[in-house]
Design an enzyme around this catalytic site. Structure first.
Site, PDB file in Angstrom:
ATOM      1  N   THR A  11      12.000  34.424   7.897  1.00 17.37           N
ATOM      2  CA  THR A  11      12.157  33.668   6.655  1.00 17.37           C
ATOM      3  C   THR A  11      13.577  33.165   6.498  1.00 17.37           C
ATOM      4  OG1 THR A  11      12.136  33.892   4.237  1.00 17.37           O
ATOM      5  CG2 THR A  11      12.547  35.884   5.484  1.00 17.37           C
ATOM      6  N   ASP A  12      13.736  32.083   5.739  1.00 18.30           N
ATOM      7  CA  ASP A  12      15.087  31.605   5.439  1.00 18.30           C
ATOM      8  C   ASP A  12      15.822  32.537   4.473  1.00 18.30           C
ATOM      9  OD1 ASP A  12      13.587  31.004   3.177  1.00 18.30           O
ATOM     10  OD2 ASP A  12      14.154  28.896   3.086  1.00 18.30           O
ATOM     11  N   GLU A  13      15.105  33.466   3.840  1.00 17.16           N
ATOM     12  CA  GLU A  13      15.745  34.358   2.877  1.00 17.16           C
ATOM     13  C   GLU A  13      16.732  35.325   3.518  1.00 17.16           C
ATOM     14  OE1 GLU A  13      13.466  35.897  -0.376  1.00 17.16           O
ATOM     15  OE2 GLU A  13      11.825  34.507   0.019  1.00 17.16           O
TER      16      GLU A  13
ATOM     17  N   TYR B  17      13.290  43.006   0.484  1.00 12.30           N
ATOM     18  CA  TYR B  17      12.448  42.196   1.366  1.00 12.30           C
ATOM     19  C   TYR B  17      13.282  41.461   2.401  1.00 12.30           C
ATOM     20  CZ  TYR B  17      10.156  37.906   2.906  1.00 12.30           C
ATOM     21  OH  TYR B  17       9.701  36.861   3.674  1.00 12.30           O
TER      22      TYR B  17
ATOM     23  N   LYS C  68      13.599  41.931   6.577  1.00 11.91           N
ATOM     24  CA  LYS C  68      13.301  40.835   7.508  1.00 11.91           C
ATOM     25  C   LYS C  68      14.517  40.527   8.378  1.00 11.91           C
ATOM     26  CE  LYS C  68      10.200  38.725   8.150  1.00 11.91           C
ATOM     27  NZ  LYS C  68       9.118  38.983   9.165  1.00 11.91           N
TER      28      LYS C  68
END
Length: 333
Positions: free
Chosen positions: A122-124, A149, A153
Site C-alpha cells: 500500500t502507499d500508506e 496497519y 505493511k
C-alpha cells in the site's frame, strides 16, 4: 503456457478482483487461500469457472498448509492482509499476525521451493504528503507509516526485500493507492457512504473532509499486478496509481450528486487519530518500464458504475452493514 497461481486473500476485495481478472484474461488456474474472516466472502468468487479455481479456507500463518499450497504453485500473489486503519487502532494484534507472521511464512515457503512471489502493499507505508504540494510518492520515498496497519505493511515489505537480498527469493513488490469498485467491504470509505445513502442515512466525513486520497479502480490494480507478475524485474518495487487524487469531501459530494442528493447533505464527525493528510502515487516506472496504463481514467464514470453495483447487490453487503455501523457508533463515528 498456463500457470497455477496461489492467491492469498483471494476472497477479499482486491484479491477477488485479481482472481476475476486472471481467469478472464489468461489460461491460468488459481488456488485461493483465504481465512474467510469478516472481510473475505465466498460469494465474491461466484460465477467463476470451477475447473480453474480452488478455494482453500486457511491462514497464511499456518506453515504446514502454506508449505503444501506453495509446493503446488508456479507463482504466489500475496494479497492477504488485515487492512482497515480503524480496526488497527482498536486492536493491532491481528495485523501483526497476518501482515508480518503471514508474510514471513510465505517467504520461507517460496524460498524452499524457488517459487515466484509477488507482494501486494500500500502507499500508506510512506506516511503522508502536504495537502498543497506537487510531490508524489515514488519507489524511492522513505517509509514513514502512521498506524499499526501501515506499520505492519511496511514491515512486510522490508521482509520481502531482505529475503530477496539474503536468500535470492524471486520476488517483486507493488504499492498501490486507494482502491474502489465492486465487492469492497462496507467498512471502507466509498462503500460505506454509498450504502448509508441507500439506507437513507447521511454520509459521515472525518474532520473537515480535506484529506486527499489517490483513487484507482480495482480492475486497473489487477491488470497492473498481472503485468508485474509477467514482466516485472525481480527485486524491484512498482507503484500503482491512476492519477485519481480527490479529497474525501469531493468524493462524498460526487457520490451524493450521482445518487440524486444535494452535495452538502453530509455530517462531519471527529477525525481519526493519526489521519494521513494526502496520498499521491507517481506510477511513471510502471508505465514506462512495463507499458501499463489504467483503463478507468474517468473517476466519475467508475464511481457511478460502483454505485450501480451496490444498488444491484444488496444481498452481498446487507449482512455486513449492521455490525460495521455498530462498531463505528461505539467510536462516535
Amino acid at each position: 503456457m498456463s500457470r497455477h497461481l496461489l492467491v492469498t486473500g483471494g476472497a477479499g476485495f482486491i484479491g477477488s478482483g485479481f482472481v476475476h481478472h486472471v481467469l478472464a484474461h489468461t489460461d491460468d488456474t488459481v488456488t485461493v487461500l483465504d481465512k474467510l474472516t469478516y472481510a473475505g466472502d465466498k460469494t465474491s468468487l461466484e460465477g467463476l469457472p470451477d475447473a480453474r479455481l480452488t478455494l482453500v479456507e486457511g491462514d497464511v500463518a499456518d506453515a504446514a498448509l502454506v508449505e503444501e499450497l506453495v509446493g503446488a504453485a508456479d507463482a504466489v500473489v500475496h494479497y492477504a492482509a488485515e487492512s482497515h486503519n480503524d480496526n488497527s487502532l482498536r486492536d493491532p494484534s491481528p495485523f501483526l499476525r497476518t501482515n508480518l507472521v503471514g508474510t514471513f511464512t510465505l517467504l520461507e515457503a517460496v524460498r524452499r521451493h524457488g517459487t515466484r512471489y509477488h507482494h501486494i502493499s500500500t502507499d500508506e507505508v510512506y506516511g503522508d504528503l502536504p495537502l498543497e504540494d506537487p510531490e508524489r510518492f515514488t519507489e524511492d520515498t522513505p517509509y514513514n507509516p502512521s498506524s499499526p496497519y501501515s506499520a505492519t505493511k511496511a514491515g512486510s515489505d522490508l521482509l520481502v526485500r531482505a529475503w530477496v537480498r539474503s536468500f535470492g527469493v524471486q520476488a517483486t513488490i507493488s504499492n498501490c493507492s486507494n482502491n474502489y469498485g465492486p465487492r469492497q467491504h462496507v467498512e471502507k470509505f466509498i462503500p460505506r457512504q454509498i450504502t448509508n445513502l441507500l439506507d437513507g442515512v447521511r454520509p459521515r466525513l472525518y474532520g473537515a473532509g480535506t484529506n486527499v486520497r489517490d483513487w484507482i479502480h480495482e480492475e486497473d490494480h489487477s491488470s497492473a499486478v498481472l503485468r508485474i507478475l509477467d514482466a516485472g524485474r525481480i527485486g524491484e518495487t512498482y507503484l500503482i496509481g491512476a492519477d485519481g487524487e480527490k479529497s474525501n469531501r469531493e468524493v462524498v459530494e460526487l457520490i451524493l450528486q450521482l445518487m440524486g442528493r444535494d452535495a452538502g447533505d453530509y455530517d462531519l464527525v471527529a477525525d481519526r487519530p493519526g489521519h494521513d493528510l494526502r496520498y499521491a502515487i507517481d506510477s511513471t516506472k510502471l508505465r514506462t518500464e512495463l507499458g501499463w496504463e489504467p483503463a478507468y481514467a474517468d473517476f466519475e464514470a467508475g464511481l457511478a458504475a460502483t454505485i450501480d453495483w451496490y444498488r444491484e447487490h444488496e444481498g452481498w453487503w446487507r449482512g455486513q452493514k449492521d455490525a460495521t455501523e455498530a462498531a463505528y457508533a461505539r467510536s462516535g463515528q
